[in-house]
Write a protein that holds these residues in place. Structure first.
Motif, mmCIF file in Angstrom:
data_model
loop_
_atom_site.group_PDB
_atom_site.id
_atom_site.type_symbol
_atom_site.label_atom_id
_atom_site.label_comp_id
_atom_site.label_asym_id
_atom_site.label_seq_id
_atom_site.Cartn_x
_atom_site.Cartn_y
_atom_site.Cartn_z
ATOM 1 N N LEU A 120 0.702 -1.239 -0.002
ATOM 2 C CA LEU A 120 0.075 0.107 0.046
ATOM 3 C C LEU A 120 1.085 1.346 -0.059
ATOM 4 O O LEU A 120 0.260 2.045 -0.642
ATOM 5 N N LEU A 121 1.988 1.189 0.829
ATOM 6 C CA LEU A 121 2.912 2.469 0.797
ATOM 7 C C LEU A 121 3.608 2.700 -0.665
ATOM 8 O O LEU A 121 3.423 3.844 -1.187
ATOM 9 N N VAL A 122 3.916 1.577 -1.423
ATOM 10 C CA VAL A 122 4.605 1.957 -2.598
ATOM 11 C C VAL A 122 3.441 2.403 -3.570
ATOM 12 O O VAL A 122 3.883 3.530 -4.516
ATOM 13 N N ALA A 123 2.327 1.811 -3.607
ATOM 14 C CA ALA A 123 1.159 1.908 -4.572
ATOM 15 C C ALA A 123 0.747 3.517 -4.280
ATOM 16 O O ALA A 123 0.702 4.139 -5.068
ATOM 17 N N GLN A 182 1.954 9.933 -9.933
ATOM 18 C CA GLN A 182 0.987 10.135 -11.090
ATOM 19 C C GLN A 182 0.052 11.281 -10.945
ATOM 20 O O GLN A 182 -0.017 11.990 -11.910
ATOM 21 N N ASP A 183 -0.424 11.701 -9.688
ATOM 22 C CA ASP A 183 -1.289 12.878 -9.698
ATOM 23 C C ASP A 183 -0.665 14.171 -9.850
ATOM 24 O O ASP A 183 -0.874 14.999 -10.345
ATOM 25 N N ALA A 233 5.686 7.259 -12.868
ATOM 26 C CA ALA A 233 4.855 6.473 -11.802
ATOM 27 C C ALA A 233 4.608 4.993 -12.110
ATOM 28 O O ALA A 233 4.904 4.164 -11.105
ATOM 29 N N ALA A 234 4.445 4.648 -13.338
ATOM 30 C CA ALA A 234 4.194 3.120 -13.739
ATOM 31 C C ALA A 234 5.585 2.384 -13.526
ATOM 32 O O ALA A 234 5.412 1.393 -13.112
ATOM 33 N N THR A 235 6.699 3.139 -13.915
ATOM 34 C CA THR A 235 7.940 2.573 -13.707
ATOM 35 C C THR A 235 8.441 2.210 -12.509
ATOM 36 O O THR A 235 8.934 1.198 -11.907
ATOM 37 N N VAL A 236 7.968 3.149 -11.503
ATOM 38 C CA VAL A 236 8.273 2.928 -9.840
ATOM 39 C C VAL A 236 7.392 1.685 -9.600
ATOM 40 O O VAL A 236 8.089 0.749 -8.669
ATOM 41 N N ARG A 237 6.124 1.373 -9.985
ATOM 42 C CA ARG A 237 5.476 0.187 -9.240
ATOM 43 C C ARG A 237 6.112 -1.098 -10.010
ATOM 44 O O ARG A 237 6.262 -1.927 -9.287
#
Length: 221
Positions: A71-74, A81-82, A88-92
């Motif tokens: 949840l923290l990473v998401a 992303q906001d 953002a997608a790369t981080v995930r």
């Protein structure tokens, strides 16, 4: 020792303060605390007498910690992303494999102490010299090795192992004098070392403790 308590209270206060906007932090905290509480030693849980490492009882909290980490990473990725960050997608995609990759060498390093029973008890004693159960069980393992050496006719190995077992059994007696297995191990180590009179004294003490334990058991049953 008070630092974890302060941090815990601060975390609890934060989870309560954000309760109206999100209930996940407080629920996860309560889940983790409920899973960890039985393993903290406040309750005399019977399996602790036989468990090699009480850490095993803390594994029930791992799903709570794993959920919190996800949840923290998401949440961090959503915040990026906001803000319009294209990463953002790369981080995930990158963070979770990196976390798994980091856990692999940590698990590999931790597995060394589980190579065998003797390694486990030696590691336990190194971390907690006052652990009477570890001293007792290490003495038991050393005496078992001494018995095998006796069968092979290796008298020198018997002497070395018996002397080491005597040290740990004696320490276990000092830490918990009302446990009957400690003088029993001392007696066997002394017997292997040829100190029979002392061995008889210790086995007599072990029998007396066993009888006292049996009488206490029958009194309650």
């Amino acid at each position: 020792a008070w630092i974890p308590l302060v941090l815990m209270l601060a975390l609890l206060a934060w989870t309560v303060s954000v309760w109206r906007s999100t209930r996940a932090p407080l629920l996860l905290l309560l889940w983790a605390c409920a899973a960890l509480f039985p393993a903290l030693g406040f309750i005399d849980v019977w399996p602790f007498r036989f468990s090699y490492v009480a850490d095993h009882f803390a594994y029930a909290a791992m799903p709570a910690f794993a959920t919190a980490m996800v949840l923290l990473v998401a949440a961090a990725a959503e915040r990026l992303q906001d803000r319009g960050a294209a990463q953002a997608a790369t981080v995930r995609r990158a963070v979770f494999p990196a976390m798994v990759a980091a856990c692999i060498p940590l698990s590999w390093i931790a597995s060394v102490k589980y190579a065998d029973i003797e390694s486990l008890w030696c590691d336990t004693i190194a971390r907690n010299p006052e652990a009477w159960l570890a001293h007792n069980n290490l003495a038991t393992e050393l005496l078992a090795r001494a018995a095998r050496a006796m069968e092979q006719g290796d008298r020198e190995a018997v002497r070395v192992l018996a002397e080491e077992a005597l040290v740990h059994a004696t320490r276990a007696c000092e830490l918990k004098p009302d446990e009957r297995t400690h003088p029993s191990n001392r007696s066997e180590a002394l017997r292997l070392l040829g100190r029979r009179d002392e061995a008889l004294e210790d086995i007599a003490r072990a029998i007396a403790l066993a009888m006292a334990c049996f009488q206490l058991y029958t009194a309650f049953t």
